[in-house]
Write an enzyme that holds these catalytic residues in place. Sequence first.
Site, PDB file in Angstrom:
ATOM      1  N   CYS A 188      -2.613  -0.038   7.373  1.00 26.26           N
ATOM      2  CA  CYS A 188      -1.826   1.199   7.288  1.00 26.26           C
ATOM      3  C   CYS A 188      -2.026   2.065   8.526  1.00 26.26           C
ATOM      4  O   CYS A 188      -1.084   2.685   9.020  1.00 26.26           O
ATOM      5  CB  CYS A 188      -2.178   1.961   6.021  1.00 26.26           C
ATOM      6  SG  CYS A 188      -1.632   1.089   4.538  1.00 26.26           S
ATOM      7  N   HIS A 205       0.840  -1.195   0.000  1.00 24.56           N
ATOM      8  CA  HIS A 205       0.000   0.000   0.000  1.00 24.56           C
ATOM      9  C   HIS A 205       0.880   1.252   0.000  1.00 24.56           C
ATOM     10  O   HIS A 205       1.991   1.231   0.554  1.00 24.56           O
ATOM     11  CB  HIS A 205      -0.897   0.030   1.244  1.00 24.56           C
ATOM     12  CG  HIS A 205      -2.040  -0.944   1.191  1.00 24.56           C
ATOM     13  ND1 HIS A 205      -3.138  -0.853   2.008  1.00 24.56           N
ATOM     14  CD2 HIS A 205      -2.240  -2.029   0.403  1.00 24.56           C
ATOM     15  CE1 HIS A 205      -3.983  -1.838   1.728  1.00 24.56           C
ATOM     16  NE2 HIS A 205      -3.459  -2.577   0.762  1.00 24.56           N
ATOM     17  N   CYS A 244      -6.420   2.145   5.539  1.00 22.52           N
ATOM     18  CA  CYS A 244      -7.050   0.874   5.913  1.00 22.52           C
ATOM     19  C   CYS A 244      -6.536   0.474   7.306  1.00 22.52           C
ATOM     20  O   CYS A 244      -5.651   1.133   7.850  1.00 22.52           O
ATOM     21  CB  CYS A 244      -6.674  -0.179   4.862  1.00 22.52           C
ATOM     22  SG  CYS A 244      -4.967  -0.738   5.000  1.00 22.52           S
ATOM     23  N   GLU A 286       0.843   3.948   1.716  1.00 27.35           N
ATOM     24  CA  GLU A 286       1.289   4.448   3.025  1.00 27.35           C
ATOM     25  C   GLU A 286       2.450   3.619   3.568  1.00 27.35           C
ATOM     26  O   GLU A 286       3.422   4.168   4.102  1.00 27.35           O
ATOM     27  CB  GLU A 286       0.150   4.397   4.056  1.00 27.35           C
ATOM     28  CG  GLU A 286      -1.084   5.200   3.707  1.00 27.35           C
ATOM     29  CD  GLU A 286      -2.152   4.344   3.051  1.00 27.35           C
ATOM     30  OE1 GLU A 286      -1.831   3.646   2.071  1.00 27.35           O
ATOM     31  OE2 GLU A 286      -3.300   4.385   3.507  1.00 27.35           O
TER      32      GLU A 286
END
Length: 170
Positions: free
Chosen positions: A87, A54, A84, A56
């Site tokens: 993260c 992801h 999410c 992040e």
Amino acid sequence: MSNLDELFMKEAIKEANKAEQINEVPIGAVIVHDGKMIARAHNLRETEQNSLAHAELLAIEQACRELGSWRLENTTLYVTLEPCPMCAGAIMLSRVERVVYGAKDPKGGCAGTLMNLLDDPRFNHQSIVDSGVLEEECGQLLSDFFRKLRQRKKQEKEWRRKQQGLGDLQ
Ligand SMILES: [Zn+2]
């Protein structure tokens, strides 16, 4: 919220556009330390076939390398979509001071929508959370992407059906 927030969110949007160009869900993130951008990344889940890739998390890895520390104190993380649970957890454990996100995520957002992992006094670190910076632009990127994806899938289905039809005639 300030003009600086919009400025850095625009950088996160640039990252999201890079993801879109390689058929990744367009999500981008940047990390700013004492006013200076020290990390920038975009979603690479499909490219790397890695559920951890992801935007992040990739940005947090870069920032840790850049600062030579797992503690990302005095940093702000800008991300186009609400983090999410994974993260949000990483943001908490990295002690990011502030998180600014664009669009809300009704299906996975853990920075205020489904729950707020970033601002819960039961944990030993809380981040300041600001949302809605360039929200429309960030959300539009995602809805355009998914609309195109649905169109492409539909076209592929029709194409396969036609091929099948031709095969039957031969
Ligand atoms: Zn995530």
